[in-house]
Write a protein that holds these residues in place. Sequence first.
Motif, PDB file in Angstrom:
ATOM      1  N   GLY A 112       0.816  -1.204   0.000  1.00  0.00           N
ATOM      2  CA  GLY A 112       0.000   0.000   0.000  1.00  0.00           C
ATOM      3  C   GLY A 112       0.855   1.262   0.000  1.00  0.00           C
ATOM      4  N   VAL A 116       0.964   4.524  -2.640  1.00  0.00           N
ATOM      5  CA  VAL A 116       0.782   5.941  -2.295  1.00  0.00           C
ATOM      6  C   VAL A 116       2.006   6.743  -2.743  1.00  0.00           C
ATOM      7  CG1 VAL A 116       0.423   7.594  -0.414  1.00  0.00           C
ATOM      8  CG2 VAL A 116      -0.784   5.402  -0.374  1.00  0.00           C
ATOM      9  N   GLU A 214      -8.404   9.294   2.172  1.00  0.00           N
ATOM     10  CA  GLU A 214      -9.112   8.026   2.383  1.00  0.00           C
ATOM     11  C   GLU A 214     -10.614   8.361   2.365  1.00  0.00           C
ATOM     12  OE1 GLU A 214      -7.210   5.614   5.869  1.00  0.00           O
ATOM     13  OE2 GLU A 214      -6.630   7.692   6.082  1.00  0.00           O
ATOM     14  N   GLN A 250      -7.654   0.427   2.127  1.00  0.00           N
ATOM     15  CA  GLN A 250      -8.422  -0.331   3.142  1.00  0.00           C
ATOM     16  C   GLN A 250      -9.911  -0.427   2.779  1.00  0.00           C
ATOM     17  OE1 GLN A 250      -8.785  -0.567   7.998  1.00  0.00           O
ATOM     18  NE2 GLN A 250      -6.988   0.295   7.113  1.00  0.00           N
TER      19      GLN A 250
HETATM   20  C1  LIG Z   1      -5.583   3.691   3.669  1.00  0.00           C
HETATM   21  C2  LIG Z   1      -4.243   3.007   3.714  1.00  0.00           C
HETATM   22  N1  LIG Z   1      -3.253   3.458   2.946  1.00  0.00           N
HETATM   23  C3  LIG Z   1      -2.037   2.888   2.949  1.00  0.00           C
HETATM   24  C4  LIG Z   1      -1.758   1.814   3.759  1.00  0.00           C
HETATM   25  C5  LIG Z   1      -0.386   1.203   3.762  1.00  0.00           C
HETATM   26  O1  LIG Z   1      -0.406  -0.086   3.234  1.00  0.00           O
HETATM   27  P1  LIG Z   1       0.808  -1.081   3.511  1.00  0.00           P
HETATM   28  O2  LIG Z   1       0.764  -1.430   4.951  1.00  0.00           O
HETATM   29  O3  LIG Z   1       0.529  -2.249   2.601  1.00  0.00           O
HETATM   30  O4  LIG Z   1       2.052  -0.364   3.122  1.00  0.00           O
HETATM   31  C6  LIG Z   1      -2.767   1.305   4.583  1.00  0.00           C
HETATM   32  C7  LIG Z   1      -2.517   0.177   5.493  1.00  0.00           C
HETATM   33  O5  LIG Z   1      -3.201  -0.076   6.443  1.00  0.00           O
HETATM   34  C8  LIG Z   1      -4.042   1.922   4.562  1.00  0.00           C
HETATM   35  O6  LIG Z   1      -5.045   1.486   5.351  1.00  0.00           O
END
Ligand SMILES: Cc1ncc(COP(=O)(O)O)c(C=O)c1O
Length: 437
Positions: A112, A116, A214, A250
């Motif tokens: 994730g 981003v 989000e 998420q």
């Molecule tokens: C909305 C959101 N963005 C980014 C991430 C980051 O993802 P990752 O843990 O796979 O790097 C998360 C992880 O919980 C998330 O909920």
Amino acid sequence: MTEQFEYYKTIREQYVARGVGNGNLHVADTASGATIKDIEGNTFIDFAGAIGTLNVGHTHPEITKHLKEQLDKFIHPGFNVIMYESYLKLAQKLAEITPGNFAKKSILLNSGAEAVENAVKIARKYTGRQAVVSFVRGFHGRTNLTMSMTSKVRPYKYGFGPFAPEVYQAPYPNVSEKPNTLSNAEYVDQVIQKLHDFFIETVDPSEVACIVMEPVQGEGGFIIPDRKFVQAVKAICESNGIVFVADEIQTGFARTGKTFAIEHFDVEPDLMTVSKSLAAGFPLSGVVGKAEIVDSANPGELGGTYAGNPLACEAALKVIEIIEKEQLNEKAETLGHNIEQFLQELTHTYDSIGPIRRLGAMVAMEIINPETGEPDKVLTSKIVKTANEHGLLLLSAGIKGNVIRFLAPLVITDDELNTGLKILQDAFAKVASTQPS
Ligand SMILES: Cc1ncc(COP(=O)(O)O)c(C=O)c1O
């Protein structure tokens, strides 16, 4: 505790980094649907779904069978070296299922945070601007840039500076914190006004490459914004040439009762980040959005050795099929409704339950001190710990650590759900005080 449990606990303490958190120290052996069995034969109902990664459940038989066959073909030719079909088909699928009737392209990645990071790179290249706006209470990952965009100081940021420059956090409404003197509508208008002020007081919109939002804040405690607020953010983007990035990591893939949460707000993002439930537990993420924006990066400027792993892409293609075939959007709504009803019932017994929030199957409840109304992080931890000790994998969340969140697989059976909720109820009975009669 058995000898085996103690043995693995010792190994964990001796060899695994302390910085990695564990909600549960049992050792998984097998899993299917919403049930995990550990190596000692204990059964756990899974309300965590690997932190929202398993909307289609553990080891979905169709995915497992398909991937076993795929494994014999190849493991990782490397998309930068030679192309393979699953990457191409997934990019096409993502263009089809994400909102917006315009030409779209995707880049596939692993985590994730990586998605981003890449969304920000793309937006900066496209706009020629540097500033990035995220939101108070937001969570976007643990790399330097995404940690800087993340709001909660402990445990995500404390001691890990310096942070990335040109990152600014804007206000995001939380009606649970609304002053009693204001109606919901007045409160939302007030936060929208604060948002406009933010672009006067903190950063000029002409210098902002992207706003990353989000659609429902996840780690922040399942905070559901008003539709008017989300539309106001989009309007600011449109009038100032800012790229609107919806972080659906998420919230995506049927969790909220729609394939993507942003659809609830009638907003078409310029870019979207996807991961977690995209690939049923395989590490896979992506940035999908307007072709002209995605294409502002030149060949070689984006990518990564393992990005878009073929097994993960095959899993993702199956996930997208399963969401439709098994009507997971509808299931999410029913599941969320059932959990919410249960929690509402529980409020008659326990006055430590504060606001309950829900969009589809993204359900959360706050735990508060009934006398002061203040968040009760200690009691939240006790409930979560007790549940975990008695066969329920349960997670907390929230900027103040007082939210219990539900991210059970959407394919959970009635039996699994009822067993899980009973364990939760028993955990309350063990550690929370009841309403004065
Ligand atoms: C909305 C959101 N963005 C980014 C991430 C980051 O993802 P990752 O843990 O796979 O790097 C998360 C992880 O919980 C998330 O909920």
